[in-house]
Design a protein around this motif. Structure first.
Motif, short mmCIF file in Angstrom:
data_model
loop_
_atom_site.label_atom_id
_atom_site.label_comp_id
_atom_site.label_asym_id
_atom_site.label_seq_id
_atom_site.Cartn_x
_atom_site.Cartn_y
_atom_site.Cartn_z
N UNK A 43 9.92 69.78 -9.89
CA UNK A 43 8.79 69.09 -10.50
C UNK A 43 7.44 69.61 -10.03
N UNK A 61 9.66 59.14 -12.42
CA UNK A 61 10.93 58.50 -12.09
C UNK A 61 11.65 58.08 -13.35
N UNK A 62 11.56 58.91 -14.36
CA UNK A 62 12.24 58.62 -15.61
C UNK A 62 13.69 58.28 -15.36
N UNK A 63 14.17 57.36 -16.11
CA UNK A 63 15.57 56.97 -15.96
C UNK A 63 15.74 55.79 -15.04
N UNK A 64 14.69 55.45 -14.29
CA UNK A 64 14.84 54.31 -13.37
C UNK A 64 13.96 53.16 -13.82
N UNK A 67 14.67 49.69 -12.71
CA UNK A 67 14.40 49.24 -11.35
C UNK A 67 13.06 48.51 -11.29
N UNK B 1068 18.60 55.64 -7.93
CA UNK B 1068 17.49 56.09 -8.75
C UNK B 1068 17.38 57.60 -8.86
N UNK B 1069 17.59 58.30 -7.77
CA UNK B 1069 17.47 59.76 -7.84
C UNK B 1069 18.52 60.34 -8.78
N UNK B 1071 19.82 58.84 -11.33
CA UNK B 1071 19.44 58.51 -12.71
C UNK B 1071 18.33 59.44 -13.19
N UNK B 1072 17.39 59.72 -12.31
CA UNK B 1072 16.31 60.63 -12.70
C UNK B 1072 16.88 62.04 -12.94
#
Lengths: 239, 1200
Positions: A43, A61-64, A67, B1068-1069, B1071-1072
């Motif tokens: 990144x 933090x795409x995808x989270x 949360x 989370x990591x 998933x990212x």
């Protein structure tokens, strides 16, 4: 070799607005054989700004989005949460020295646009000022026929937010991607310079703060080198 | 004179790409003109030859870099005229020769390998034309891949050779050729009609068969790993055989064109140069000498006649054959050369002394960048990295080979020194790379430190191996098996070095390759003999603890010890050997130098040890790594161990050879060990060495009589070729892994009978196939495979069994009731109608499985479609923590339990500070672990968890909910207290709990707690933080570093890579990663088509392999904790979470309001003018430096 400085860009927005796509497009640049998101450099990207190289680290933090504390709060509280305090990671060689925020929504989703307000409020609350380097991005502009947020409206709203710049991008066709990051990076450089001036003023009053002379020199030098921003007015880029 | 000037000017133009491009167009035209009648244009004698003109104008700067034809065919003969010149190899060309091109120099000389002879050298491209025909295209591609793989691949990657991917490509290429020419069957009318076609076809098949046989031999010798000495020779043989096959194919195709009259002869039919793939005709500004011979001269008019109107301009342009001919180092036998003495690979006539600043030739094949024997500049970082790595591996190989053969201690000693030295060289290169990188890659630094630590371990191990019993044992023999520790240490070294070099290479790829600044630096790094004396400061290194520095310290320490020997230790022998080693490091002759060394003490030995700086992070213990691989019944782990072992073996055995040679050399010469290192480093040109040795004549004679000698092998090859295959629809990475392909091609790869089943491939495929196809299509494709393999009898049986295995794996492990049911009928029918007839037992079993799944499906439909925790626990692997070890007793006192009971009864309250932080952490961990272990791989596919409604990813969602709840709980417990002192106590408690979570490897809870403490809501409570001790703040700071997001969670990832399950990573990591893997990689990729154009679109399987790898990484940690639940405490935590969730204030904004109420903001005026108070700096643990202040960013983040 001079100490390199990393500017951190936080990409925020509701899930499904294509922000990961935006980031991936920016970081990858040209099409590469395969993209591995699990490595350290996934990144980071170096871009030229007004003749000098800037290192950008994209915090996305795409995808989270899940949360988050609850449905009603900004989707990415988790992602904003830690980042502002990580402005000063004491690593030995790289020192992130600023933050910029990309607030991304999809022009095909009114909701994703409405969520930006809460995100912006949170950022301002965290930063304690509304002078935050920030760009509003309307993504998916290639899907013109599905547009749900009019360009004029988005522009008006972003203008009302302390004249935040507004761009429309298409991550799919790589439209305006680099421009968005370049603009944001310029804002960060400027904020950085203002901070320097502020520090100088502080020093004049309170004496040196223990900053090393080398870094100060570096700092002034950088300031001198910087070009003046050509326009400070609102900006709407339509391509 | 005037002409000369113009020529100069134009030559300068030639240096640029644009010039090349433009020239290419002209050349193009010239050739088109030529093609009309090549014979007519043939030569009269002339003094000069005029190549195509050089353009003076250059517009059109679009990137055309690095594209050149892969194959050339000579349309005119060329014989080099200066055979006496030993420094270059120029290949003679005959009309019709086909050349595999490795690179093309801007001056128009190409580095290529002649397929007819296997010889490699320079050849003029303007004698050749692109060779490319549709029927043979696949074969040519396959050969190229084969060549890249064999010649440029690392020895280690040869283990992949057993996968047969490259060999299959060639077979498929031949098949494709025969198919498109409709000569696939012996009985096809074309073959029957044309006798010469029949003969050629037969010869081709014979060659193919002999190639396949040869490949088998290579495969065997690689898997045996023992007689590795022959591998090199066998590989050569194989490459030659592959060339023969292609040569034969070309001949066959020529014949076919002739016979069928499809084309008017091959030469006329040759494909045009593409505009953006310009050839680069030879040119040079220097007048070429008289020695250049008549052939060249003759060509002059040949071109001139054809050029027509361009002729006048041609006159003044450059020469066909430059004087400064590109040079290939001819390395014969053992005559190794030092880097300084090595001839420059490219002519520098136009830019003497400056040409090294840019790479003169571009190579479009990536592999060439790393291991190039002819094309790249030696001073480039990647070249240097490779050679240093090779050298290091060479010495390490000796250690690994230790258990195979007994060695004398003196050998061990000298090799240890050499290894240390080559390690040093490698470190220097890596440091230079690191230093060059603006981003200061943490991963590279860690990898480098690890490698350094491993080397240190190795030296330690070497030290231990000396037996203290016999003082004179250095001439004795090390007992086999004695050095197990040494072997382990060396293996670890190999691993870490590979890791380090990989990372360095990645950095190089990112920052771009570069030249080492000065040659003096290189001399320091390469010629060990000068090292200890020359100033090393020129090499930039990491801070204080640099290897170079360390080595200097070490040397100093040794010198000191040497000067003042104070024997204290009763173990002189060990010291003696070690002392000798040390002495060698300071470059004193080793041989026959006993007595002085013996006085060196243990103290000095330990000083050597101490002077090696240890890396700052926790070094992974060897046992950790081993455990990590065997702990989970995970596929990936197990396999990688195996692979790395194989790799090591291959490496070891290959390098062993060279080391032995070196050893004997060193003995005779009595030279210092260190100078050996330098020669080793400078001889990386495996490729060129070999091709020089290949005798051209033997091959040609072989070709002529091949028809008779190989006739009997035809049948075998015939069968092979007749086998239907989709192998040409696969794409590969440069190290030979499948990266994509059409569905039938991937299915073929999935069920191949030619190698052992690749379990990673199968599990990845079955896990991810729904992303690129449907269950029905998948089943159909498998059944198709079953059908078409029946055509080739000898392969049918094993392939059928493989098909069965895939079905079985799918039904047993990866069946998804929600979407796979559509394929069930198909499978049932296949089992009963087809499979049962060929393999009855398998058919029956498959039928049973399908029925069972069908019944489960019904049940699942009636019940819920979701993944339940129950199902997953049954499918999850056995617990890795041994059951025999009892769980640690819960740290709950009786009074605490009674508090909890009162709370439950509603008669009392309980606070988080009432409990032992370890126990709270344990219970939190148990709670998270239950959800985490329930996560199914399917939940992580296709960003399933982000779906707004109807997401099946219940466990992933539960995980994030739990995490969020915990974060809210932290904030709530702090904000519900009015007094700063009490709040501080709760903060402290949470810091302690977070610390315990870290100890339990529960990163998800750690992340939640830290994020909450780190949020602006909590962080702004200045009065509260003032009451938290510095020690706690420092502890918190450490924890923050662990979960730091910067550099893509570099610290967190590094830690996780070393952990043994059970562990709860921060989900989370993952998933990212999965999200970015999904959007960052295309779903399809292109097959290589004709030059320039794209081929067919196929599935990008590489993407799915990555997905599976990320998921596998997560699954690796899914193991239950060996902890005892405390139901009372669990209930309380759950109750608290529910309470917080129920309260309307469970969102960031309301927490922030509460925070403001507790500790209101200061007046804005004071904020602006006050610098951030000093304690805050301490809170962050950061020194007061300017970047910190700037980093604070904006004014009142911490202000009250």
């Amino acid at each position: 070799m001079a100490q390199s400085q990393v500017y951190q860009v936080v990409v925020l927005g509701a899930g499904g607005v294509g922000k990961s796509c935006l980031t991936a497009q920016f970081v990858q640049g040209v099409w590469i054989e395969s993209y591995d998101p699990t490595i350290e450099d996934s990144y980071t990207k170096q871009i030229p700004i007004d003749g000098r190289q800037c290192m950008l680290e994209i915090l996305d933090t795409a995808g989270t989005e899940q949360f988050s504390s609850s449905e009603s709060t900004p989707a990415s509280c988790r992602s904003i949460g830690p980042t502002p305090t990580q402005t000063y990671q004491p690593t030995d060689t790289t020192t992130p020295i600023g933050h910029g925020f990309l607030l991304v929504f999809s022009i095909t989703s009114k909701n994703s646009f409405n969520e930006l307000k809460a995100l912006r409020d949170t950022i301002i609350q965290i930063k304690g000022t509304d002078q935050v380097p920030m760009v509003i991005v309307g993504n998916k502009c290639d899907l013109a026929e599905e547009r749900a947020v009019s360009r004029a409206h988005a522009f008006a709203v972003s203008h009302s937010w302390n004249k935040t710049h507004y761009y429309e991008t298409s991550a799919r066709s790589r439209l305006n991607i680099d421009q968005v990051f370049t603009d944001l990076c310029r804002q960060m450089l400027q904020a950085d310079a203002e901070q320097d001036r502020f520090m100088q003023a502080q020093e004049a009053v309170y004496g040196p703060l223990g900053g090393k002379s080398t870094s100060k020199r570096d700092l002034y030098g950088r300031h001198r080198r910087r070009r003046r921003r050509r326009d400070n007015g609102p900006r709407c880029v339509i391509l | 004179m005037n002409q000369q000037t113009i020529r100069m000017k134009r030559s300068a133009d030639w240096q640029g790409q644009r010039g090349m491009r433009k020239a290419g167009e002209h050349f193009d035209r010239a050739k088109t003109a030529l093609r009309v009648n090549p014979q007519a244009a043939l030569p009269q004698t002339h003094q000069q030859m005029t190549p195509p003109l050089t353009p003076q104008t250059s517009q059109d700067s679009t990137t055309s870099e690095g594209r050149f034809p892969n194959y050339l065919r000579a349309f005119h003969s060329y014989y080099p005229t200066s055979p006496a010149e030993s420094s270059t190899i120029t290949l003679p060309l005959n009309i019709g020769d086909v050349i595999l091109v490795h690179s093309v120099h801007v001056n128009g000389w190409a580095d290529g390998t002649l397929l007819t002879s296997g010889a490699r050298g320079w050849l003029p491209t303007n004698y050749c034309e692109t060779y490319e025909h549709e029927p043979i295209r696949n074969l040519l591609h396959a050969l190229m891949r084969f060549w890249d793989f064999i010649r440029d691949g690392h020895v280690a990657s040869l283990r992949n050779f057993s996968d047969h991917t490259s060999m299959r490509g060639i077979i498929a290429g031949v098949r494709y050729l025969l198919e498109t020419t409709s000569c696939l069957n012996r009985d096809s009318p074309l073959v029957v009609q044309h006798e010469c076609l029949r003969r050629n076809r037969k010869a081709l098949l014979a060659h193919l068969s002999s190639l396949v046989k040869c490949a088998k031999k290579v495969e065997e010798s690689i898997t045996d790993a023992a007689p590795a000495e022959n591998v090199g020779a066998t590989l050569d043989e194989m490459v030659l055989k592959a060339f023969k096959v292609v040569t034969r194919s070309i001949k066959f195709l020529d014949m076919w064109y002739e016979e069928t009259g499809m084309e008017d002869g091959v030469y006329e039919e040759l494909v045009n140069w593409e505009n953006d793939n310009p050839p680069t005709p030879p040119q040079d500004q220097i007048e070429y000498g008289i020695a250049s011979g008549p052939q060249l001269v003759s060509s002059h008019s040949y071109v001139r006649a054809a050029m027509g109107s361009d002729i006048s301009r041609c006159n003044s342009s450059a020469r066909l054959v430059p004087d400064s001919r590109p040079k290939i180092k001819r390395s014969k036998g053992s005559s190794a050369q030092t880097p300084k003495a090595a001839p420059r690979l490219f002519p520098q006539s136009s830019h003497p002394g400056k040409s090294s600043s840019k790479r003169p030739a571009v190579s479009h094949r990536l592999s060439y960048r790393h291991k190039d024997s002819g094309g790249s500049n030696r001073d480039l970082a990647c070249t240097r990295l490779s050679s240093a790595h090779d050298a290091f591996l060479g010495y390490l190989g000796w250690f690994i080979g230790l258990h195979l053969q007994s060695r004398s201690p003196s050998e061990l000693l000298s090799t240890t020194i050499q290894a240390a030295d080559s390690c040093q060289t490698l470190l220097t290169v890596v440091d230079a790379v690191w230093d060059r990188d603006l981003r200061r890659s943490v991963a590279l630094k860690l990898a480098r430190d690890t490698m350094f630590a491993r080397m240190y371990d190795l030296i330690e191990a070497a030290k231990h191996i000396f037996r203290p019993t016999d003082p004179d044992s250095h001439e004795g023999v090390l007992i086999v098996g004695d050095g197990e520790q040494l072997v382990t240490a060396a293996t670890m070294c190999v691993k870490s070095a590979g890791d380090c070099v990989g990372k360095a290479r990645f950095v190089i790829e990112r920052i771009g390759d570069f030249e080492f600044e000065s040659n003096s630096t290189l001399d320091v790094s390469l010629s060990g003999s000068e090292k200890s004396d020359s100033p090393i400061g020129s090499v930039q290194v990491f801070g204080q603890t640099t290897p170079v520095q360390a080595n200097r310290d070490l040397l100093d320490a040794v010198r000191d010890a040497d000067a003042t020997p104070t024997p204290r230790h009763p173990d002189p022998v060990r010291d003696y050997y070690f002392a000798r080693q040390e002495k060698a490091l300071i470059r004193k002759p080793v041989a026959n130098d006993r007595s002085p060394g013996a006085t060196v003490t243990e103290a000095s030995a330990s000083s050597l040890v101490e002077s090696f700086p240890l890396p700052s992070f926790d070094r992974p213990h060897p046992s950790t790594l081993v455990h990590g691989n065997c702990a989970g019944s995970k596929v990936n782990g197990g396999e990688s161990t195996e692979k790395s072992k194989l790799e090591t073996c291959a490496d070891a055995s290959i390098s062993d050879q060279s080391i032995c040679a070196k050893e004997s050399e060193s003995k005779t010469e009595g030279d210092t060990a260190l100078s050996q290192t330098s020669t080793r480093v400078t001889t990386p040109e495996r490729g060129s060495e070999q091709h020089v040795i290949i005798p051209c004549t033997s091959f040609t004679s072989d070709l002529s009589d091949s028809q008779t000698t190989l006739a009997e092998e035809c049948e075998d090859a015939e069968a092979k070729v007749l086998e239907k295959t989709y192998a040409h629809e696969l794409t590969y990475s440069k190290d030979g892994h499948v990266t994509g392909g059409s569905l039938p091609a991937l299915i073929e790869r999935l069920t191949t009978h030619e190698s052992t089943p690749d379990f990673t491939f199968i599990s990845t495929f079955v896990l991810t196939f729904r992303l690129f196809t449907t269950p029905t299509l998948f089943a159909k494709a498998l059944i198709d495979r079953y059908d078409y393999i029946s055509e080739s009898p000898q392969a049918a049986e094993p392939v059928r069994f493989r098909i069965y295995q895939v079905f079985k794996y799918w039904l047993e492990n990866q069946w998804r009731h929600d979407c796979d049911s559509e394929a069930l009928d198909l499978i049932l029918r296949f089992a009963s109608e087809k499979l049962e007839t060929s393999i009855p037992s398998a058919g029956k079993r498959l039928g049973e499985l399908a029925n069972k799944v069908s019944m489960e499906s019904d049940a699942a439909l009636n019940g819920s479609m979701e993944f339940t925790a129950e199902k997953s626990t049954q499918s999850s692997r056995p617990s890795s923590s041994s059951e025999t070890v009892p769980a640690p007793p819960p740290a709950v006192s009786k009074s605490q339990l009674s508090v909890l009971r009162n709370w439950k009864a509603g008669t009392g309250t309980a606070s988080i500070i009432d409990f032992d932080c370890l126990e709270v952490a344990r219970q939190l961990t148990l709670k998270e672990s239950k959800v985490f272990c329930a996560i199914q791989p399917a939940e992580l596919l296709g960003t399933e968890w982000t779906k707004r409604r109807g997401s099946m990813a219940v466990n992933v969602r539960a995980m994030s909910t739990l995490s969020t709840d915990l974060a809210n709980l932290v904030a709530d417990t702090i904000l519900q207290l009015g007094e700063p002192k009490k709040r501080a106590a709760v903060v402290k408690q949470w810091i302690k709990i977070a610390k315990e979570c870290l100890n339990l490897q529960n990163y998800d809870s750690l992340m939640a707690i830290i994020c909450s403490l780190n949020s602006s809501t909590i962080l702004r409570l200045k009065r509260t933080w003032e009451l938290v001790s510095q020690k706690k703040k420092a502890a918190l700071d450490e924890l923050k570093k662990v979960v730091d997001v910067s550099k893509n969670y570099a610290v967190l990832r590094q830690r996780l890579s070393n952990h043994i399950p059970p562990c709860i990573p921060f989900v989370g990591t993952y998933l990212t990663d999965l999200t970015f893997n999904d959007v960052g990689n295309q779903t399809t990729r292109q097959l290589p088509g004709d030059s320039g154009s794209e081929g067919a679109t196929v599935i990008n399987f590489d993407k799915h392999l990555r997905t599976a790898r990320i998921i596998g990484d997560l699954q690796r940690f899914q193991a239950p904790y060996n902890l005892m639940p405390v139901p009372e405490l669990q209930d309380w935590i759950e109750g608290e979470i529910q309470r917080v969730r129920a309260s309307d204030g469970a969102n960031v904004q309301s927490y922030y309001r509460r925070s403001l109420l507790l500790e209101p903001r200061d007046l804005p005026n004071t904020q602006k003018n006050n610098p951030p108070p000093a304690p805050l700096a301490a809170l962050t643990g950061h020194k007061e430096t300017a970047p910190f202040w700037r980093g604070l960013g904006f004014k009142d983040k911490f202000a009250v």
